[in-house]
Design a protein around this motif. Structure first.
Motif, PDB file in Angstrom:
ATOM      1  N   GLY A  68      30.284  -9.197 -33.968  1.00 44.47           N
ATOM      2  CA  GLY A  68      30.516  -8.193 -32.934  1.00 44.47           C
ATOM      3  C   GLY A  68      31.511  -7.118 -33.293  1.00 44.47           C
ATOM      4  N   TYR A  69      32.099  -7.178 -34.493  1.00 45.56           N
ATOM      5  CA  TYR A  69      33.118  -6.179 -34.844  1.00 45.56           C
ATOM      6  C   TYR A  69      32.515  -4.793 -34.998  1.00 45.56           C
ATOM      7  CZ  TYR A  69      37.178  -4.013 -37.000  1.00 45.56           C
ATOM      8  OH  TYR A  69      38.249  -3.185 -37.263  1.00 45.56           O
ATOM      9  N   TYR A  72      32.220  -3.417 -31.631  1.00 43.29           N
ATOM     10  CA  TYR A  72      33.559  -3.136 -31.120  1.00 43.29           C
ATOM     11  C   TYR A  72      34.072  -1.799 -31.647  1.00 43.29           C
ATOM     12  CZ  TYR A  72      38.485  -4.048 -29.970  1.00 43.29           C
ATOM     13  OH  TYR A  72      39.772  -3.963 -29.461  1.00 43.29           O
ATOM     14  N   GLY A  76      34.601   1.898 -29.733  1.00 40.68           N
ATOM     15  CA  GLY A  76      35.972   2.390 -29.737  1.00 40.68           C
ATOM     16  C   GLY A  76      36.082   3.774 -30.350  1.00 40.68           C
ATOM     17  N   THR A 139      23.417  -6.591 -30.895  1.00 41.57           N
ATOM     18  CA  THR A 139      23.903  -6.574 -29.513  1.00 41.57           C
ATOM     19  C   THR A 139      22.725  -6.412 -28.559  1.00 41.57           C
ATOM     20  OG1 THR A 139      25.942  -5.518 -30.238  1.00 41.57           O
ATOM     21  CG2 THR A 139      25.455  -5.435 -27.881  1.00 41.57           C
ATOM     22  N   VAL A 196      41.830  -5.496 -32.782  1.00 40.96           N
ATOM     23  CA  VAL A 196      41.478  -6.336 -31.637  1.00 40.96           C
ATOM     24  C   VAL A 196      42.733  -7.010 -31.099  1.00 40.96           C
ATOM     25  CG1 VAL A 196      40.049  -8.255 -30.828  1.00 40.96           C
ATOM     26  CG2 VAL A 196      39.219  -6.751 -32.665  1.00 40.96           C
ATOM     27  N   GLU A 218      38.125   0.445 -22.671  1.00 39.30           N
ATOM     28  CA  GLU A 218      37.654  -0.843 -22.153  1.00 39.30           C
ATOM     29  C   GLU A 218      36.557  -0.694 -21.109  1.00 39.30           C
ATOM     30  OE1 GLU A 218      39.987  -4.028 -23.732  1.00 39.30           O
ATOM     31  OE2 GLU A 218      38.542  -2.551 -24.449  1.00 39.30           O
ATOM     32  N   ARG A 221      33.577  -0.389 -23.333  1.00 40.65           N
ATOM     33  CA  ARG A 221      33.368  -1.425 -24.341  1.00 40.65           C
ATOM     34  C   ARG A 221      33.168  -2.824 -23.754  1.00 40.65           C
ATOM     35  NH1 ARG A 221      37.259  -0.823 -29.236  1.00 40.65           N
ATOM     36  NH2 ARG A 221      38.849  -1.287 -27.705  1.00 40.65           N
ATOM     37  N   ILE A 225      30.386  -5.612 -24.849  1.00 38.56           N
ATOM     38  CA  ILE A 225      30.847  -6.671 -25.749  1.00 38.56           C
ATOM     39  C   ILE A 225      30.885  -8.028 -25.051  1.00 38.56           C
ATOM     40  CG2 ILE A 225      32.748  -7.469 -27.197  1.00 38.56           C
ATOM     41  CD1 ILE A 225      31.307  -5.042 -28.308  1.00 38.56           C
ATOM     42  N   ASN A 226      31.464  -8.059 -23.842  1.00 34.14           N
ATOM     43  CA  ASN A 226      31.669  -9.332 -23.139  1.00 34.14           C
ATOM     44  C   ASN A 226      30.741  -9.530 -21.947  1.00 34.14           C
ATOM     45  OD1 ASN A 226      33.753  -9.800 -24.942  1.00 34.14           O
ATOM     46  ND2 ASN A 226      35.340  -9.062 -23.548  1.00 34.14           N
TER      47      ASN A 226
END
Length: 263
Positions: A68-69, A72, A76, A139, A196, A218, A221, A225-226
């Protein structure tokens, strides 16, 4: 204060009625910036993908943290580059538009929207690259992506206010264009763009929690991501956006007629 707010709203209303003017000017600017190049505006996409690829290659953690980087970093950098461009370009906005400001009676907000639309068009190419990277990195497209889209829309809504504030800053303090540029370059390392935060203490803790740019990242993101709705991040960004718009309206209403004497 009421008179200043009314003046600012009036200037915005006049600029919105002249939307064809700033739309045409913004498209002309994009075309001029890439005239006679082979790829044209597609260079914006190439530049973004190259930056993301470089950061992922250099900073990607080993082991399970690598998962997932890429997503991320891509999100960002998308948000950070957009905000950085808006602020750095805004500081010298009125100086660049000096001939128009002195030679026409266009509302001042026309120039704000000209830059805002330029930034949105350039960001559109980066968004296309970001979506491609997200899909290639595995993703999944899920319903929480809608919250991410809402976060992007919130950032777009605050863009004209941000431009107005920084444009007046540059008009009052010409040295601020160098100060803002340097602060933004340093600020990238104090914002969780590519690093992170996992509950560490020290400077990372304060850089994450007390940095307003953290929350703008956030809201876009975290839903992707989450798969979660970042309620706290949305609350902070909404409050920040409202405060920025209030300051922008006051500045626009109070000083829009004095800008010609400042530049």
């Amino acid at each position: 204060m009421i008179a200043a707010l009314n003046g600012g709203i009036d200037d915005i209303g006049k600029a919105m009625r002249l939307h064809r003017v700033w739309i045409a000017l913004a498209h002309e600017d994009i075309g001029d910036q890439h005239r006679r190049t082979t790829l044209g505006p597609l260079w914006l996409l190439v530049n973004y993908v190259a930056f993301v690829g470089t950061f992922v290659f250099v900073f990607q953690p080993a082991g399970k943290d690598a998962a997932g980087y890429a997503a991320y970093v891509s999100i960002g950098l998308l948000v950070w580059f957009y905000l950085m461009e808006v602020m750095s370009m805004s500081v010298s906005l009125f100086q660049r538009e000096e001939s128009f400001i002195e030679g026409t009676t266009l509302p001042l907000f026309v120039y704000v929207m000209r830059l805002a639309l330029q930034s949105v068009i350039r960001a559109g190419y980066a968004i296309a690259g970001c979506v491609a990277i997200l899909i290639l990195s595995g993703t999944s497209i899920t319903s929480p992506w809608l919250w991410s889209i809402a976060g992007l829309l919130l950032i777009l809504l605050v863009t004209p206010a941000l431009i107005t504030v920084f444009a007046f800053l540059g008009a009052f303090f010409p040295d601020s264009q160098f100060i803002v540029g340097n602060l933004l370059r340093v600020g990238m390392f104090f914002t969780p763009v590519f690093w992170v935060y996992n509950g560490q203490g020290g400077i990372q803790k304060y850089a994450y929690r007390w940095n307003p740019f953290t929350y703008f990242l956030e809201i876009v993101r975290l839903p992707i991501i989450n798969g979660e709705l970042p309620v706290h991040a949305f609350a902070v960004t909404i409050i920040t956006s409202l405060a920025t718009w209030m300051i922008a309206l006051l500045l626009l209403g109070r000083y829009r007629k004095q800008v010609v004497f400042l530049i």
